[in-house]
Design a protein around this motif. Structure first.
Motif, PDB file in Angstrom:
ATOM      1  N   PRO A 217     -26.638  26.194 -15.953  1.00 29.25           N
ATOM      2  CA  PRO A 217     -25.368  25.636 -16.439  1.00 29.25           C
ATOM      3  C   PRO A 217     -24.185  26.154 -15.619  1.00 29.25           C
ATOM      4  O   PRO A 217     -24.202  27.279 -15.114  1.00 29.25           O
ATOM      5  CB  PRO A 217     -25.282  26.115 -17.891  1.00 29.25           C
ATOM      6  CG  PRO A 217     -26.133  27.356 -17.930  1.00 29.25           C
ATOM      7  CD  PRO A 217     -27.238  27.135 -16.937  1.00 29.25           C
ATOM      8  N   GLU A 218     -23.193  25.312 -15.478  1.00 34.73           N
ATOM      9  CA  GLU A 218     -22.014  25.714 -14.728  1.00 34.73           C
ATOM     10  C   GLU A 218     -21.219  26.749 -15.544  1.00 34.73           C
ATOM     11  O   GLU A 218     -21.204  26.703 -16.777  1.00 34.73           O
ATOM     12  CB  GLU A 218     -21.120  24.504 -14.448  1.00 34.73           C
ATOM     13  CG  GLU A 218     -21.739  23.498 -13.481  1.00 34.73           C
ATOM     14  CD  GLU A 218     -20.747  22.409 -13.118  1.00 34.73           C
ATOM     15  OE1 GLU A 218     -19.566  22.517 -13.527  1.00 34.73           O
ATOM     16  OE2 GLU A 218     -21.166  21.461 -12.436  1.00 34.73           O
ATOM     17  N   PRO A 219     -20.576  27.688 -14.890  1.00 40.67           N
ATOM     18  CA  PRO A 219     -19.741  28.678 -15.600  1.00 40.67           C
ATOM     19  C   PRO A 219     -18.607  27.974 -16.348  1.00 40.67           C
ATOM     20  O   PRO A 219     -18.061  26.972 -15.880  1.00 40.67           O
ATOM     21  CB  PRO A 219     -19.208  29.573 -14.487  1.00 40.67           C
ATOM     22  CG  PRO A 219     -20.173  29.381 -13.348  1.00 40.67           C
ATOM     23  CD  PRO A 219     -20.647  27.966 -13.452  1.00 40.67           C
ATOM     24  N   ALA A 220     -18.277  28.504 -17.510  1.00 39.18           N
ATOM     25  CA  ALA A 220     -17.186  27.916 -18.299  1.00 39.18           C
ATOM     26  C   ALA A 220     -15.854  28.064 -17.582  1.00 39.18           C
ATOM     27  O   ALA A 220     -15.028  27.146 -17.573  1.00 39.18           O
ATOM     28  CB  ALA A 220     -17.133  28.567 -19.668  1.00 39.18           C
ATOM     29  N   ASN A 221     -15.673  29.210 -16.943  1.00 39.50           N
ATOM     30  CA  ASN A 221     -14.436  29.452 -16.216  1.00 39.50           C
ATOM     31  C   ASN A 221     -14.701  29.233 -14.722  1.00 39.50           C
ATOM     32  O   ASN A 221     -15.257  30.096 -14.038  1.00 39.50           O
ATOM     33  CB  ASN A 221     -13.937  30.880 -16.469  1.00 39.50           C
ATOM     34  CG  ASN A 221     -12.595  31.127 -15.803  1.00 39.50           C
ATOM     35  OD1 ASN A 221     -11.962  30.211 -15.263  1.00 39.50           O
ATOM     36  ND2 ASN A 221     -12.135  32.379 -15.846  1.00 39.50           N
ATOM     37  N   LYS A 222     -14.326  28.056 -14.229  1.00 35.26           N
ATOM     38  CA  LYS A 222     -14.586  27.748 -12.822  1.00 35.26           C
ATOM     39  C   LYS A 222     -13.628  28.458 -11.884  1.00 35.26           C
ATOM     40  O   LYS A 222     -13.828  28.392 -10.655  1.00 35.26           O
ATOM     41  CB  LYS A 222     -14.497  26.231 -12.613  1.00 35.26           C
ATOM     42  CG  LYS A 222     -15.577  25.468 -13.377  1.00 35.26           C
ATOM     43  CD  LYS A 222     -15.501  23.980 -13.088  1.00 35.26           C
ATOM     44  CE  LYS A 222     -16.610  23.250 -13.848  1.00 35.26           C
ATOM     45  NZ  LYS A 222     -16.598  21.798 -13.609  1.00 35.26           N
ATOM     46  N   VAL A 226     -16.546  35.081  -8.803  1.00 39.31           N
ATOM     47  CA  VAL A 226     -17.834  35.785  -8.814  1.00 39.31           C
ATOM     48  C   VAL A 226     -18.881  34.936  -9.539  1.00 39.31           C
ATOM     49  O   VAL A 226     -20.004  34.756  -9.053  1.00 39.31           O
ATOM     50  CB  VAL A 226     -17.683  37.171  -9.482  1.00 39.31           C
ATOM     51  CG1 VAL A 226     -19.047  37.851  -9.592  1.00 39.31           C
ATOM     52  CG2 VAL A 226     -16.710  38.032  -8.698  1.00 39.31           C
ATOM     53  N   ALA A 227     -18.506  34.400 -10.707  1.00 35.39           N
ATOM     54  CA  ALA A 227     -19.445  33.585 -11.471  1.00 35.39           C
ATOM     55  C   ALA A 227     -19.818  32.311 -10.712  1.00 35.39           C
ATOM     56  O   ALA A 227     -20.988  31.886 -10.707  1.00 35.39           O
ATOM     57  CB  ALA A 227     -18.844  33.232 -12.824  1.00 35.39           C
ATOM     58  N   MET A 228     -18.855  31.691 -10.040  1.00 35.98           N
ATOM     59  CA  MET A 228     -19.140  30.475  -9.277  1.00 35.98           C
ATOM     60  C   MET A 228     -20.018  30.778  -8.075  1.00 35.98           C
ATOM     61  O   MET A 228     -20.890  29.968  -7.710  1.00 35.98           O
ATOM     62  CB  MET A 228     -17.825  29.833  -8.825  1.00 35.98           C
ATOM     63  CG  MET A 228     -17.024  29.189  -9.951  1.00 35.98           C
ATOM     64  SD  MET A 228     -17.934  27.870 -10.799  1.00 35.98           S
ATOM     65  CE  MET A 228     -18.194  26.707  -9.462  1.00 35.98           C
ATOM     66  N   ALA A 229     -19.844  31.944  -7.461  1.00 34.09           N
ATOM     67  CA  ALA A 229     -20.691  32.305  -6.317  1.00 34.09           C
ATOM     68  C   ALA A 229     -22.128  32.504  -6.779  1.00 34.09           C
ATOM     69  O   ALA A 229     -23.076  32.095  -6.086  1.00 34.09           O
ATOM     70  CB  ALA A 229     -20.142  33.559  -5.652  1.00 34.09           C
ATOM     71  N   ILE A 230     -22.284  33.166  -7.950  1.00 36.36           N
ATOM     72  CA  ILE A 230     -23.636  33.361  -8.485  1.00 36.36           C
ATOM     73  C   ILE A 230     -24.269  31.992  -8.814  1.00 36.36           C
ATOM     74  O   ILE A 230     -25.445  31.751  -8.531  1.00 36.36           O
ATOM     75  CB  ILE A 230     -23.586  34.260  -9.728  1.00 36.36           C
ATOM     76  CG1 ILE A 230     -23.107  35.660  -9.348  1.00 36.36           C
ATOM     77  CG2 ILE A 230     -24.946  34.307 -10.410  1.00 36.36           C
ATOM     78  CD1 ILE A 230     -22.889  36.582 -10.527  1.00 36.36           C
ATOM     79  N   TYR A 231     -23.491  31.098  -9.388  1.00 38.63           N
ATOM     80  CA  TYR A 231     -23.992  29.760  -9.756  1.00 38.63           C
ATOM     81  C   TYR A 231     -24.434  28.979  -8.512  1.00 38.63           C
ATOM     82  O   TYR A 231     -25.513  28.383  -8.490  1.00 38.63           O
ATOM     83  CB  TYR A 231     -22.901  29.002 -10.515  1.00 38.63           C
ATOM     84  CG  TYR A 231     -23.207  27.538 -10.695  1.00 38.63           C
ATOM     85  CD1 TYR A 231     -24.144  27.110 -11.633  1.00 38.63           C
ATOM     86  CD2 TYR A 231     -22.562  26.572  -9.913  1.00 38.63           C
ATOM     87  CE1 TYR A 231     -24.429  25.767 -11.788  1.00 38.63           C
ATOM     88  CE2 TYR A 231     -22.834  25.234 -10.072  1.00 38.63           C
ATOM     89  CZ  TYR A 231     -23.784  24.825 -11.004  1.00 38.63           C
ATOM     90  OH  TYR A 231     -24.071  23.494 -11.159  1.00 38.63           O
ATOM     91  N   ARG A 232     -23.617  29.007  -7.470  1.00 40.34           N
ATOM     92  CA  ARG A 232     -23.965  28.288  -6.248  1.00 40.34           C
ATOM     93  C   ARG A 232     -25.221  28.864  -5.606  1.00 40.34           C
ATOM     94  O   ARG A 232     -26.050  28.153  -5.060  1.00 40.34           O
ATOM     95  CB  ARG A 232     -22.798  28.330  -5.266  1.00 40.34           C
ATOM     96  CG  ARG A 232     -21.559  27.567  -5.739  1.00 40.34           C
ATOM     97  CD  ARG A 232     -20.554  27.438  -4.606  1.00 40.34           C
ATOM     98  NE  ARG A 232     -19.296  26.847  -5.072  1.00 40.34           N
ATOM     99  CZ  ARG A 232     -18.233  27.533  -5.416  1.00 40.34           C
ATOM    100  NH1 ARG A 232     -18.245  28.879  -5.341  1.00 40.34           N
ATOM    101  NH2 ARG A 232     -17.137  26.926  -5.832  1.00 40.34           N
ATOM    102  N   GLY A 233     -25.393  30.178  -5.680  1.00 41.94           N
ATOM    103  CA  GLY A 233     -26.597  30.785  -5.125  1.00 41.94           C
ATOM    104  C   GLY A 233     -27.846  30.354  -5.876  1.00 41.94           C
ATOM    105  O   GLY A 233     -28.901  30.094  -5.269  1.00 41.94           O
ATOM    106  N   GLN A 234     -27.752  30.279  -7.210  1.00 39.48           N
ATOM    107  CA  GLN A 234     -28.890  29.847  -8.017  1.00 39.48           C
ATOM    108  C   GLN A 234     -29.251  28.377  -7.707  1.00 39.48           C
ATOM    109  O   GLN A 234     -30.428  28.021  -7.567  1.00 39.48           O
ATOM    110  CB  GLN A 234     -28.572  30.018  -9.500  1.00 39.48           C
ATOM    111  CG  GLN A 234     -28.457  31.471  -9.938  1.00 39.48           C
ATOM    112  CD  GLN A 234     -27.991  31.600 -11.383  1.00 39.48           C
ATOM    113  OE1 GLN A 234     -27.386  30.679 -11.934  1.00 39.48           O
ATOM    114  NE2 GLN A 234     -28.255  32.750 -11.977  1.00 39.48           N
ATOM    115  N   VAL A 235     -28.223  27.540  -7.592  1.00 33.08           N
ATOM    116  CA  VAL A 235     -28.462  26.117  -7.275  1.00 33.08           C
ATOM    117  C   VAL A 235     -29.082  25.967  -5.899  1.00 33.08           C
ATOM    118  O   VAL A 235     -30.009  25.164  -5.695  1.00 33.08           O
ATOM    119  CB  VAL A 235     -27.141  25.324  -7.379  1.00 33.08           C
ATOM    120  CG1 VAL A 235     -27.328  23.913  -6.836  1.00 33.08           C
ATOM    121  CG2 VAL A 235     -26.633  25.295  -8.812  1.00 33.08           C
TER     122      VAL A 235
END
Length: 272
Positions: A217-222, A226-235
């Motif tokens: 799931p995408e981070p609530a706070n875009k 840091v959270a967006m970097a982790i999300y992009r790495g997982q994707v």
């Protein structure tokens, strides 16, 4: 025992062996007689039994010649002697089948060429060949080019006599989706159409992919870098696996009514 006409000197057992240039027999006076057929001597390597076509009408003879020429269309125009030896139909100048010659010269399916007589090069003789409707079609490439020029379609039967093996190439073009075929039940034929330029059309229905690895799931706070970097790495780690896996596509509408042979379907940015 002599035959009914008294020409027993023509019996097979009295014939001499054929020479390298002609087939000869000796008469009772010792003179050499050469068999002349259609204006040329018979080669000893060719069969000397001529079919009897005297019982056939001129229309039947014309039909026989057309079938023979089509079967040997790759040989080009044939001299009357070859046709006579195979069919027993005399198409030579002044021959007994002059009416058939006139019919053939008016037939759109026959190509008549005037060539030098091999027995007397100073004279000319007619040679006969098969003329296909599309004489420029000689292989798969020119066949496809001809169909692509026919925007309103072309009958399968009009192309079926273009060259040897043309029907195999037509089937290959249909199977590969390079041309389109529509059945014409009225004429019991098939109409071939060019495929035309490629374009995209949206299909009806909803499509789902089974056994597809879920994306995080995408981070609530875009705005959280840091959270967006982790999300992009997982994707980035999951996407290659999604592309390499074999998956089943399901749709709630039958797409076969909207998809033609040879067309591809694009789902989620990927072509199937």
């Amino acid at each position: 025992m002599a035959n009914s006409y008294g020409f027993d000197f023509l019996r097979a057992e009295h014939n001499l062996a054929p020479s390298s240039s002609s087939s000869s027999v000796n008469d009772s006076f010792g003179a050499s007689v050469t068999k002349i057929i259609g204006g040329s001597a018979i080669s000893p390597s060719l069969p000397t039994v001529i079919p009897d076509a005297s019982h056939k009408s001129d229309l039947e003879k014309q039909a026989d010649v057309l079938v023979f020429l089509r079967h040997h269309r790759s040989s080009g125009c044939l001299p009357p002697s070859v046709i006579y030896k195979s069919l027993g139909i005399d198409l030579s100048e002044g021959g007994r089948d002059a009416a058939v010659v006139s019919m053939l010269m008016r037939n759109a399916k026959v190509n008549v060429e005037e060539v030098p007589d091999p027995e007397n090069p100073s004279l000319s003789m007619n040679s006969f060949g098969y003329r296909a409707k599309f004489s420029t079609v000689g292989d798969r490439a020119t066949l496809l080019a001809q169909i692509n020029r026919m925007k309103n379609g072309v009958k399968w039967g009009d192309l079926a006599d273009a060259y040897d093996g043309v029907e195999k190439d037509l089937q290959s073009l249909l199977r590969g989706g390079e041309v389109l075929g529509v059945a014409n039940p009225e004429e019991r034929d098939r109409i071939l159409f060019p495929r035309g330029e490629s374009f995209l059309v949206e299909l009806d229905g909803c499509v789902t992919l089974e056994n597809l690895p879920a994306l995080p799931p995408e981070p609530a706070n875009k705005d959280d870098k840091v959270a967006m970097a982790i999300y992009r790495g997982q994707v980035a780690r999951i996407l290659p696996g999604r592309r390499l896996q074999s998956r089943t596509i399901r749709t709630d509408v039958d797409p076969r009514l909207q998809i033609r042979r040879g067309e591809a379907v694009r789902v989620g940015g990927e072509w199937f």
